[in-house]
Design an enzyme around this catalytic site. Structure first.
Site, PDB file in Angstrom:
ATOM      1  CG  ASP A  28      -1.839 -40.073 -21.418  1.00 14.64           C
ATOM      2  OD1 ASP A  28      -2.196 -40.480 -20.293  1.00 14.64           O
ATOM      3  OD2 ASP A  28      -1.103 -39.074 -21.578  1.00 14.64           O
ATOM      4  CG  HIS A  61      -1.468 -39.867 -26.441  1.00 11.21           C
ATOM      5  ND1 HIS A  61      -2.145 -38.679 -26.333  1.00 11.21           N
ATOM      6  CD2 HIS A  61      -0.519 -39.846 -25.461  1.00 11.21           C
ATOM      7  CE1 HIS A  61      -1.641 -37.967 -25.345  1.00 11.21           C
ATOM      8  NE2 HIS A  61      -0.642 -38.651 -24.802  1.00 11.21           N
ATOM      9  CG  ASP A  94       2.322 -36.402 -18.514  1.00 18.46           C
ATOM     10  OD1 ASP A  94       2.834 -36.675 -19.620  1.00 18.46           O
ATOM     11  OD2 ASP A  94       1.087 -36.394 -18.326  1.00 18.46           O
ATOM     12  CG  HIS A  95       2.796 -40.792 -19.272  1.00 15.92           C
ATOM     13  ND1 HIS A  95       1.812 -41.663 -18.854  1.00 15.92           N
ATOM     14  CD2 HIS A  95       2.159 -39.644 -19.604  1.00 15.92           C
ATOM     15  CE1 HIS A  95       0.636 -41.067 -18.951  1.00 15.92           C
ATOM     16  NE2 HIS A  95       0.830 -39.835 -19.398  1.00 15.92           N
ATOM     17  CG  HIS A 140       3.688 -37.382 -23.994  1.00 19.81           C
ATOM     18  ND1 HIS A 140       2.342 -37.493 -24.273  1.00 19.81           N
ATOM     19  CD2 HIS A 140       4.285 -37.015 -25.157  1.00 19.81           C
ATOM     20  CE1 HIS A 140       2.138 -37.205 -25.554  1.00 19.81           C
ATOM     21  NE2 HIS A 140       3.297 -36.911 -26.105  1.00 19.81           N
ATOM     22  CG  HIS A 198       2.941 -42.162 -23.808  1.00 14.28           C
ATOM     23  ND1 HIS A 198       2.185 -42.623 -22.744  1.00 14.28           N
ATOM     24  CD2 HIS A 198       2.677 -40.825 -23.876  1.00 14.28           C
ATOM     25  CE1 HIS A 198       1.515 -41.620 -22.204  1.00 14.28           C
ATOM     26  NE2 HIS A 198       1.807 -40.524 -22.869  1.00 14.28           N
ATOM     27  CG  HIS A 255      -3.790 -37.939 -17.291  1.00 15.68           C
ATOM     28  ND1 HIS A 255      -3.010 -36.954 -16.728  1.00 15.68           N
ATOM     29  CD2 HIS A 255      -3.046 -38.492 -18.284  1.00 15.68           C
ATOM     30  CE1 HIS A 255      -1.850 -36.916 -17.364  1.00 15.68           C
ATOM     31  NE2 HIS A 255      -1.852 -37.835 -18.312  1.00 15.68           N
TER      32      HIS A 255
END
Length: 254
Positions: free
Chosen positions: A133, A114, A60-61, A58, A56, A171
């Protein structure tokens, strides 16, 4: 099996994953939270990064896409719906598509909720799935963009995978997830045992990821929204209402 998974911590609580096919020498990055960490870990293993599979949009991805691609020339695969917010995309995919690591296929699963376009990558011959996530050990992602019905349908697709599937989530949230899970489902003996194990492992500095789908089906409250006992406890007339109630409760749980 020629597939190897190398898991390593990065950022504050992310896990990075390098998936390597020892036969072809290909290596795929599952998401790119920290480009330096991925490049360092690949170099230490002597692995050549050839692809990036984003789950996805975001940061942090997908935040390391450009730096890794610049260093390696990797092909970047990303979910079509989220792709406008992802850098350096070469190919877009959606649920039902296939991607491959040399001759090893991965099925793309729509797990929106998400984010709207979130996908998971399931390698059936290896018995592993990378779920970003969407699903966590004893939890699920926050519903930032989707609707309860969409997210429940997404979790149901993951729940329908073979029970022995190893689930790699993004995570280390399991300790906090366990506290809510016990609150949500206090009479679940299997959950109580799992929560105690999580406490021990985290106390020793050990990861709680990956997990196994069979265990999550028995203990993860978000996967149990279709259970009559959970519906009775949480006032949901059906799985979607129960999931919505659980997700709202988790959002404010302290």
């Amino acid at each position: 099996m020629t597939i190897q998974v190398h898991q390593f911590p990065c950022l504050s609580d992310n896990y990075g994953y390098l998936v390597h096919d020892s036969q072809s020498g290909e290596t795929v990055c599952i998401d790119t939270p920290d480009a330096e960490a991925y490049l360092r870990e690949a170099a230490a293993k002597g692995w050549r990064i050839t692809q990036i599979w984003n789950t996805h949009w975001h940061p942090d991805h997908a935040g390391g896409n450009e730096a890794i691609k610049a260093q390696t020339g990797a092909l970047v695969v990303a979910p079509a719906v989220d792709a406008p917010r992802i850098a350096a995309v070469d190919r877009t995919v959606a649920g039902g598509d296939l991607v491959a690591l040399d001759g090893v296929d991965a099925q793309v699963i729509d797990v929106g909720g998400h984010t709207m376009g979130h996908v998971a990558y399931w390698l059936p011959t290896a018995g592993i799935a990378f779920v970003g996530d969407a699903l966590f050990a004893l939890g699920c992602g926050r519903m930032f963009e989707g609707e309860p019905g969409q997210f429940w349908a997404s979790l149901s697709r993951l729940k329908a995978l073979p029970e022995d599937t190893t689930i790699y989530c993004a995570h280390e949230y399991t300790a906090s997830n366990a506290r809510f899970a016990v609150h949500a489902d206090p009479d679940n003996a299997a959950l109580a045992a799992y929560a105690a194990e999580v406490e021990t492992r985290r106390g020793a500095g050990e990861p709680t990821v990956p997990t196994v789908l069979k265990r999550e089906i028995a203990t993860n409250p978000f996967l149990r929204a279709d259970d009559p006992a959970m519906q009775a406890r949480w006032g949901g007339g059906d799985a979607v209402q129960t999931f919505a109630a659980l997700r709202a409760a988790k959002d404010s749980f302290r």
